[in-house]
Write a protein that holds these residues in place. Structure first.
Motif, mmCIF file in Angstrom:
data_model
loop_
_atom_site.group_PDB
_atom_site.id
_atom_site.type_symbol
_atom_site.label_atom_id
_atom_site.label_comp_id
_atom_site.label_asym_id
_atom_site.label_seq_id
_atom_site.Cartn_x
_atom_site.Cartn_y
_atom_site.Cartn_z
ATOM 1 N N ASP A 329 0.841 -1.199 0.000
ATOM 2 C CA ASP A 329 0.000 0.000 0.000
ATOM 3 C C ASP A 329 0.874 1.245 0.000
ATOM 4 O OD1 ASP A 329 0.887 0.140 2.642
ATOM 5 O OD2 ASP A 329 -1.118 0.311 3.528
ATOM 6 N N GLY A 330 0.228 2.415 0.164
ATOM 7 C CA GLY A 330 0.950 3.669 0.105
ATOM 8 C C GLY A 330 1.128 4.312 1.454
ATOM 9 N N VAL A 331 0.649 5.549 1.590
ATOM 10 C CA VAL A 331 0.860 6.327 2.807
ATOM 11 C C VAL A 331 -0.438 7.021 3.216
ATOM 12 C CG1 VAL A 331 3.318 6.694 2.468
ATOM 13 C CG2 VAL A 331 1.702 8.270 1.403
ATOM 14 N N LEU A 332 -0.534 7.341 4.497
ATOM 15 C CA LEU A 332 -1.728 7.998 5.014
ATOM 16 C C LEU A 332 -1.855 9.436 4.522
ATOM 17 C CD1 LEU A 332 -1.572 6.704 8.696
ATOM 18 C CD2 LEU A 332 -3.373 6.165 7.042
ATOM 19 N N SER A 333 -0.729 10.111 4.343
ATOM 20 C CA SER A 333 -0.778 11.539 4.011
ATOM 21 C C SER A 333 -1.560 11.813 2.739
ATOM 22 C CB SER A 333 0.637 12.106 3.893
ATOM 23 O OG SER A 333 1.358 11.460 2.873
ATOM 24 N N THR A 334 -1.448 10.927 1.738
ATOM 25 C CA THR A 334 -2.167 11.128 0.475
ATOM 26 C C THR A 334 -3.285 10.101 0.272
ATOM 27 O OG1 THR A 334 -0.448 9.844 -0.646
ATOM 28 C CG2 THR A 334 -0.233 12.241 -0.689
ATOM 29 N N HIS A 335 -3.728 9.457 1.353
ATOM 30 C CA HIS A 335 -4.863 8.527 1.331
ATOM 31 C C HIS A 335 -4.609 7.306 0.453
ATOM 32 C CE1 HIS A 335 -6.577 12.563 2.187
ATOM 33 N NE2 HIS A 335 -7.387 11.906 3.020
ATOM 34 N N THR A 336 -3.336 6.876 0.318
ATOM 35 C CA THR A 336 -3.052 5.679 -0.477
ATOM 36 C C THR A 336 -2.741 4.460 0.388
ATOM 37 O OG1 THR A 336 -0.735 6.386 -0.716
ATOM 38 C CG2 THR A 336 -2.263 6.962 -2.504
ATOM 39 N N ALA A 337 -2.657 4.640 1.713
ATOM 40 C CA ALA A 337 -2.527 3.484 2.604
ATOM 41 C C ALA A 337 -3.840 2.715 2.602
ATOM 42 C CB ALA A 337 -2.171 3.943 4.011
ATOM 43 N N TYR A 338 -3.764 1.401 2.719
ATOM 44 C CA TYR A 338 -4.932 0.520 2.633
ATOM 45 C C TYR A 338 -5.510 0.317 4.033
ATOM 46 C CZ TYR A 338 -7.498 -3.816 1.387
ATOM 47 O OH TYR A 338 -8.445 -4.784 1.183
ATOM 48 N N MET A 339 -6.775 0.753 4.225
ATOM 49 C CA MET A 339 -7.407 0.762 5.537
ATOM 50 C C MET A 339 -8.547 -0.257 5.633
ATOM 51 S SD MET A 339 -5.696 3.122 7.100
ATOM 52 C CE MET A 339 -6.724 3.427 8.532
ATOM 53 N N LEU A 340 -8.808 -0.726 6.856
ATOM 54 C CA LEU A 340 -9.935 -1.636 7.083
ATOM 55 C C LEU A 340 -11.274 -0.897 7.031
ATOM 56 C CD1 LEU A 340 -8.463 -3.766 10.027
ATOM 57 C CD2 LEU A 340 -8.912 -4.559 7.693
ATOM 58 N N HIS A 377 6.372 -3.439 2.783
ATOM 59 C CA HIS A 377 5.859 -2.131 3.172
ATOM 60 C C HIS A 377 4.354 -2.244 3.371
ATOM 61 C CE1 HIS A 377 5.178 2.366 2.462
ATOM 62 N NE2 HIS A 377 3.971 1.835 2.286
ATOM 63 N N ALA A 378 3.889 -1.942 4.587
ATOM 64 C CA ALA A 378 2.459 -1.929 4.886
ATOM 65 C C ALA A 378 2.212 -0.859 5.937
ATOM 66 C CB ALA A 378 1.987 -3.295 5.377
ATOM 67 N N ILE A 379 1.453 0.170 5.601
ATOM 68 C CA ILE A 379 1.213 1.285 6.509
ATOM 69 C C ILE A 379 -0.205 1.287 7.060
ATOM 70 C CG2 ILE A 379 0.816 3.796 6.443
ATOM 71 C CD1 ILE A 379 3.541 4.138 5.233
ATOM 72 N N GLY A 380 -1.210 1.038 6.232
ATOM 73 C CA GLY A 380 -2.590 0.989 6.705
ATOM 74 C C GLY A 380 -2.885 -0.294 7.450
#
Length: 452
Positions: A329-340, A377-380
């Motif tokens: 996934d990506g990053v929280l700052s640009t809403h590209t992290a993968y969230m539940l 790499h996994a942020i969300g």
């Protein structure tokens, strides 16, 4: 006896001697011959738990030969020994950075470095200075910009166009997940609002005009970077050497570096030129299990050439193709992290994974069976959960453990799974300080913030 005083952290040692990381032990040892260099009257930190602090140390032939009191170490000097009077300064073992992208960050040294600069006005000033400094036709690259420090909104292509119009400008953000470009770069790459992008990528569009703003998220950045002129082998080696020297200057003597498998050969050139002053545990980016056998061949080739260089006999281990690196996934700052669950500030959007769990599992299986641990790499919280699921299904016993990188937010039920599965939670301070207190509450809300 040559006596010197120093007010710095022994920078000259960082390029070679500090590689030993004071690992000779901290008890006094009698050297066989007079030391080439001794450092006395210091606050010396060691890696020996029985004697964690000392006053002095001695170096002979580029290696630590003794650590002890100033009186003991002075006894090892003769008329040819260089003496450093530390005057109470602290000396630490060399630092090891467990997550870097040095080979991908050489542009910061040769191009534009905007790291930790809060205001766009200074960014543009630095970009303009690079335009005046670089030869005509050379792309302006680098980056490190972080819009969350002060600006509060993403920059645009028009911002760069105001200072540089006639050459491409391509600048990665602080976390390497967004690229800021000018109109010239978009033109050369043929990027439009309708250009196709890989999973997880996005060409950010202006809400009024529907045209690209100059911000390319995640894999969309490849549309431009793939058009950049290739550097020569010599240019890449010189840029990497500058970057390594900078790393040494801040105390780094070892890194876990992550980039393409091709870039490991730039490090290899430094080894063969006898100029590499870092220990490099190298992670190659890979998402396709079918490419793992080729990476294993690269590992064997690199090992063979490093051994043939003779450098390891002098400096110890230097360069190993150690592990596979993947990104879910990506990053929280640009809403590209993968969230539940949906982002608190973007209705109906959870982000999306960059690959399927099945593909990730296949990669892990192939990598582990070939002797490569895998770093993901996994942020969300959904990205972390998916990665743990893949490890649970596919990992096999290896000399070194698998790991999850960053983990900025996690579902509480997944915390214990790291221990159960033997997975390393590879977390970096910047992913806390760069998130907490800035945009985390906006992205996930107060309830989930306690899980960040």
């Amino acid at each position: 006896m040559r006596i010197k005083k120093t007010t710095v952290l022994l920078n000259q040692l960082l390029a070679g001697t500090m590689l030993a990381a004071l690992a000779v032990g901290s008890s006094f040892t009698v050297a066989k011959a007079a030391a080439d260099l001794i450092a006395v009257n210091g606050d010396v930190r060691t890696v020996d738990p029985n004697t964690p602090r000392a006053e002095a140390f001695a170096v002979e032939n580029g290696k630590f030969v003794a650590v002890g009191s100033s009186a003991e170490i002075r006894a090892l000097a003769d008329g040819k020994t260089t003496v450093l009077d530390l005057a109470g300064k602290t000396v630490t073992p060399g630092f090891i950075d467990g997550h870097t992208h040095l080979t991908s960050g050489t542009d910061y040294v040769t191009g534009v470095d905007l790291s930790y600069i809060p205001d766009k006005e200074t960014w543009l000033k630095r970009i303009k200075e690079a335009d005046e400094r670089l030869p005509p036709g050379v792309w302006i690259t680098g980056g490190g910009w972080d819009y969350t420090l002060k600006e509060g909104k993403l920059p645009t292509k028009e911002d760069i166009d105001a200072v540089v119009k006639d050459r491409p400008v391509v600048l990665r953000d602080i976390d390497f997940h967004s690229i800021w470009v000018n109109s010239k770069a978009l033109e050369i790459a043929g990027v439009t609002a309708k250009s196709e992008v890989p999973a997880g990528g996005e060409i950010v569009l202006d809400a009024k005009t529907g045209e690209p703003t100059g911000i390319l998220l995640e894999g969309a950045g490849d549309l431009v970077t793939n058009k950049q002129p290739a550097y020569s082998d010599k240019e890449r080696a010189e840029a990497l050497l500058q970057t390594v020297k900078f790393a040494n200057s801040v105390g780094l003597t070892g890194v876990h570096d992550m980039s393409s498998i091709a870039a490991v050969y730039d490090y290899l050139k430094l080894v063969e030129d006898k100029s590499l002053s870092l220990r490099v545990w190298y992670g190659f980016f890979e998402d396709n299990a079918a490419n793992i056998p080729a990476a294993a061949e690269d590992r064997e080739a690199v090992d063979s050439r490093v051994a043939a260089s003779g450098e390891t006999k002098v400096k110890g281990p230097l360069l190993t193709v150690g592990y596979a690196k993947s990104v879910v996934d990506g990053v929280l700052s640009t809403h590209t992290a993968y969230m539940l669950e949906n982002y608190s500030d973007r209705t109906g959007w959870k982000g999306e994974p960059f690959q399927s769990e099945a593909d990730l599992s296949a990669l892990i299986k192939a990598a582990n069976e070939s002797g490569f641990p895998t770093a993901v790499h996994a942020i969300g919280d959904a990205g972390v959960q998916m990665t743990l699921n893949a490890f649970e299904k596919a990992q096999s016993h290896a000399k070194y453990p698998n790991r999850v990188e960053h983990i900025e937010i996690i579902n509480p039920s997944d915390i214990e799974r790291f221990k159960t599965l033997g997975i390393v939670a590879s977390m970096q301070p910047n992913h806390a300080t760069g998130t907490i207190g800035k945009y985390i509450t906006e992205r996930v809300g107060h309830e989930r913030e306690s899980h960040a």
